[in-house]
Enzyme design. Structure first.
Site, PDB file in Angstrom:
ATOM      1  N   GLY A  39       0.818  -1.210   0.000  1.00 34.12           N
ATOM      2  CA  GLY A  39       0.000   0.000   0.000  1.00 34.12           C
ATOM      3  C   GLY A  39       0.849   1.256   0.000  1.00 34.12           C
ATOM      4  CG  PHE A  40       0.190   6.092   0.476  1.00 34.47           C
ATOM      5  CD1 PHE A  40       1.256   6.740  -0.147  1.00 34.47           C
ATOM      6  CD2 PHE A  40      -0.475   6.738   1.514  1.00 34.47           C
ATOM      7  CE1 PHE A  40       1.649   8.007   0.261  1.00 34.47           C
ATOM      8  CE2 PHE A  40      -0.091   7.997   1.925  1.00 34.47           C
ATOM      9  CZ  PHE A  40       0.980   8.630   1.306  1.00 34.47           C
ATOM     10  CG  ASP A  79      -0.996  -5.412   0.189  1.00 30.74           C
ATOM     11  OD1 ASP A  79      -2.112  -5.502  -0.359  1.00 30.74           O
ATOM     12  OD2 ASP A  79      -0.543  -4.344   0.625  1.00 30.74           O
ATOM     13  N   GLY A 100      -3.812  -2.068  -2.153  1.00 30.28           N
ATOM     14  CA  GLY A 100      -2.370  -1.956  -2.401  1.00 30.28           C
ATOM     15  C   GLY A 100      -2.076  -2.285  -3.854  1.00 30.28           C
ATOM     16  CG  LEU A 122       1.083   0.053   7.915  1.00 32.92           C
ATOM     17  CD1 LEU A 122       2.112  -0.586   8.819  1.00 32.92           C
ATOM     18  CD2 LEU A 122       1.794   0.780   6.801  1.00 32.92           C
ATOM     19  CB  THR A 159     -10.451  -5.542   6.090  1.00 35.94           C
ATOM     20  OG1 THR A 159     -11.009  -6.145   4.946  1.00 35.94           O
ATOM     21  CG2 THR A 159      -8.981  -5.247   5.847  1.00 35.94           C
ATOM     22  CE1 TYR A 172     -10.133   2.991   8.423  1.00 33.44           C
ATOM     23  CE2 TYR A 172     -10.211   5.376   8.640  1.00 33.44           C
ATOM     24  CZ  TYR A 172      -9.496   4.214   8.412  1.00 33.44           C
ATOM     25  OH  TYR A 172      -8.145   4.279   8.208  1.00 33.44           O
ATOM     26  CE  LYS A 199      -6.887   1.546  11.542  1.00 34.23           C
ATOM     27  NZ  LYS A 199      -5.957   0.625  10.816  1.00 34.23           N
TER      28      LYS A 199
END
Ligand code: UDP
Length: 321
Positions: free
Chosen positions: A10-11, A31, A36, A76, A95, A149, A153
């Protein structure tokens, strides 16, 4: 050192991979390439510098071999971006919760140093300036998908802290504030690469709402330096730490800044939230970190000027065309 990075294509993850390889570490990436991109680490994988396991972090067939010999874990892998969360709420929850549970359990069993990337979203609607890690989280109703979200988290944070308390997991939770930089795609919401692309293509810059909402944008290279420093700081174990550049900017001003840096003639177009995100969307008005804990732990805080980050993103867009 052998380092495992979930979400390493991913980023943020791929920049972290670059930095660890540059330091001479061995890197394993897990990943599922849902958001990603293999191009982000492709050169390392084909050169045999990175062991890449494609799949979900909660799948034992993937995560068990990934943990072999791991001495440091960055977790991540997560659902990313507001658009993604709104369109795929079920897989976003799965996820975020299942992957973290699988990763923390294995890291705890091996006593492996772990850094978990959380998000400033966990503060929810708390719009106080200079948010401290101990400040309240304020969420909207469960009917508004945006909050899943933040809540998922935050649940991951509870899980990490519970592991720390009960299984001794040596974990640090890094709350990232609007990280941006090269390789970030605008496809899932992220405003800075969206504005840069729009300006470079001569299209209108799409400012949602009236553009007075405030954000702090943090350069990805600063974030990577902080994550690595936190991983090497024993005093950070068991801590929740804000990671951000405290310079605040309205989205309207961001649009003007992108236009002026790129010399763009694009117009700025105001789009109401409902058109942008659908009915019942709630945005955060303001999100600014207090970074005193981070400074006291690692001795520095993110400070790359946003102007420089915007130029880096533009260069990246040009080179990947
Ligand atoms: N935004 C915008 N135009 C866009 C994309 C986003 O005005 O094309 C706004 C968005 O509504 C939010 C801010 O920019 O107020 C930051 O959005 P982003 O998705 O980058 O991150 P967020 O802070 O919402 O997690």
């Amino acid at each position: 050192m052998r380092v495992l990075v979930t979400g390493g294509a991913g980023f943020v993850g791929s920049h972290l991979v670059d930095a660890h390889l540059a330091r001479g570490d061995e890197v394993v990436v897990v990943d599922d390439l849902s958001t990603g991109r293999i191009e982000n680490i492709g050169a390392h994988v084909s050169a045999g510098r990175v062991r890449f396991l494609q799949g979900r972090a909660e799948d034992p067939a993937i995560i068990d071999p990934a943990f072999e010999g791991a001495e440091l874990v960055y977790h991540l892998a997560a659902a990313v971006g507001v658009f993604q969360i709104l369109q795929h709420p079920l897989s976003s929850i799965r996820t975020n919760l299942d992957a973290s549970s699988a990763v923390f359990e294995r890291a705890a069993a091996g006593g492996i140093r772990t850094v978990f990337t959380s998000t400033s979203e966990v503060y929810g609607k708390n719009a106080t300036g200079g948010l401290k890690e101990t400040d309240d989280t304020i969420y909207g109703p469960t009917k508004v998908h945006r909050w899943l979200y933040a809540v998922s988290k935050a649940t991951d944070e509870f899980l990490a802290l519970a592991h720390h308390q009960e299984t001794g997991l040596p974990v640090t939770i890094a709350r990232l504030f609007n990280t941006t930089g090269p390789r970030q795609t605008g496809a899932y919401g992220m405003v800075v690469p969206r504005f840069v692309r729009q300006a470079m293509e001569g299209r209108p810059l799409t400012v949602y709402g009236d553009g007075s909402q405030l954000r702090c944008f943090t350069n990805v290279h600063d974030v990577v330096a902080v994550l690595m420093a936190l991983a090497a700081t024993p005093a950070a174990i068991g801590e929740v730490v804000n990671v951000g550049n405290p310079r605040e900017m309205s989205i309207r001003d961001l649009a003007e800044l992108v236009r002026s840096i790129l010399g763009s003639q694009s117009q700025v177009e105001l789009i109401d939230y409902e058109t942008a995100y659908g009915k019942g969307f709630e945005d955060m008005r303001r999100r600014v970190p207090d970074v005193s804990l981070l400074r006291s732990l690692v001795g520095f805080t993110p400070s790359t000027p946003l102007e420089e980050t915007i130029r880096e993103i533009a260069d990246c867009v040009v080179s990947t065309r």
